[in-house]
Scaffold this motif. Sequence first.
Motif, PDB file in Angstrom:
ATOM      1  N   GLU A  69       0.874  -1.085   0.061  1.00 25.32           N
ATOM      2  CA  GLU A  69      -0.055   0.135   0.142  1.00 25.32           C
ATOM      3  C   GLU A  69       0.848   1.282   0.115  1.00 25.32           C
ATOM      4  N   ALA A  70       2.002   1.287   0.795  1.00 28.25           N
ATOM      5  CA  ALA A  70       2.809   2.255   0.653  1.00 28.25           C
ATOM      6  C   ALA A  70       3.646   2.558  -0.460  1.00 28.25           C
ATOM      7  N   TRP A  71       3.911   1.393  -1.304  1.00 27.02           N
ATOM      8  CA  TRP A  71       4.402   1.433  -2.579  1.00 27.02           C
ATOM      9  C   TRP A  71       3.419   2.018  -3.430  1.00 27.02           C
ATOM     10  N   ALA A  72       2.351   1.654  -3.633  1.00 21.94           N
ATOM     11  CA  ALA A  72       1.482   1.993  -4.621  1.00 21.94           C
ATOM     12  C   ALA A  72       1.136   3.789  -4.460  1.00 21.94           C
ATOM     13  N   LYS A  73       1.003   4.077  -3.198  1.00 24.18           N
ATOM     14  CA  LYS A  73       0.656   5.555  -2.925  1.00 24.18           C
ATOM     15  C   LYS A  73       2.138   6.308  -3.458  1.00 24.18           C
ATOM     16  N   GLY A 109      -6.605   4.005   0.180  1.00 25.19           N
ATOM     17  CA  GLY A 109      -5.117   3.303   0.420  1.00 25.19           C
ATOM     18  C   GLY A 109      -5.187   1.776   0.358  1.00 25.19           C
ATOM     19  N   THR A 110      -6.439   1.184  -0.369  1.00 24.05           N
ATOM     20  CA  THR A 110      -6.345  -0.148  -0.287  1.00 24.05           C
ATOM     21  C   THR A 110      -6.509  -0.919  -1.847  1.00 24.05           C
ATOM     22  N   PHE A 111      -6.005  -2.118  -1.671  1.00 23.35           N
ATOM     23  CA  PHE A 111      -5.931  -3.001  -2.939  1.00 23.35           C
ATOM     24  C   PHE A 111      -7.343  -3.771  -3.147  1.00 23.35           C
ATOM     25  N   ALA A 112      -7.933  -3.849  -4.226  1.00 23.69           N
ATOM     26  CA  ALA A 112      -8.945  -4.746  -4.559  1.00 23.69           C
ATOM     27  C   ALA A 112      -8.435  -6.112  -4.170  1.00 23.69           C
ATOM     28  N   ALA A 122      10.481   0.603  -0.872  1.00 20.36           N
ATOM     29  CA  ALA A 122       9.092   0.477  -0.150  1.00 20.36           C
ATOM     30  C   ALA A 122       9.392  -0.044   1.341  1.00 20.36           C
ATOM     31  N   PRO A 123       8.740   0.570   2.294  1.00 20.36           N
ATOM     32  CA  PRO A 123       9.160  -0.051   3.669  1.00 20.36           C
ATOM     33  C   PRO A 123       8.691  -1.340   3.916  1.00 20.36           C
TER      34      PRO A 123
END
Length: 238
Positions: free
Chosen positions: A27-31, A59-62, A102-103
């Motif tokens: 989620e951090a990577w996507a943002k 901030g969420t994936f399907a 990404a963390p």
Amino acid sequence: MSENSNPVRGLCFDKDGTLFDFAATWEAWAKAFLRRAAKGDETRAVAIGTAIGFDLPSGTFARDSLVIAGTPDEVTQALMPHFTDMSPQSILDMINEEASIAPQQPAVPLRPLLEGFRAQGIALGLATNDSEGPARAHLASVGVTDLFDFIAGYDSGYGGKPAPGQLLGFAQAVNLPPEQIVMVGDSTHDLEAGRAAGMRTIAVLTGAATEQDLAPHAHVVLRDIGEIPAWLVGQTGK
């Protein structure tokens, strides 16, 4: 074949959602990726997110997001219509650059767990649909790279999951028959790859899939990889 008919001498792990908590990492990577790719245009970043199954406002994936089990090449293909001014390689490079930094949040404390497996003489492998470069960076960020006998990404020459190439590559690298290796993962791709390779499969619930999704494809479903030592005791009858 009974579960105890072959000793477990190798464990092959998926990375995201297995060694590392999927949501905390990706989620951090996507943002970060979407906002970088959209050059700060939030409306455009939201629109691009829909192409890879990510809802930027929440901030969420399907659950069916391509990012969960797909390769960076597949994510690149999905993004190409949104970046007509960029080459596929440039998009892929940006994906990998953001992935590398990404963390990472381990699903459980990794070093003591993996050292425990090594102390039992169990070979350890990593098979991920991520690129090998970011995968090595992620393992290094938590200080466990040295504990793995084999590390493969989708771009390491073995293909990607659900095909069994990475897993068979691990078996060959550590000179073990597939029957003595267990594939551990959080997606049906992981489990299908393990079965195709002739391995037993452990599903864990630290990814996006549910127990209902995974159970039909797994020999056992565990909460997380921290429960593997107790499962191993059951396999050996000790």
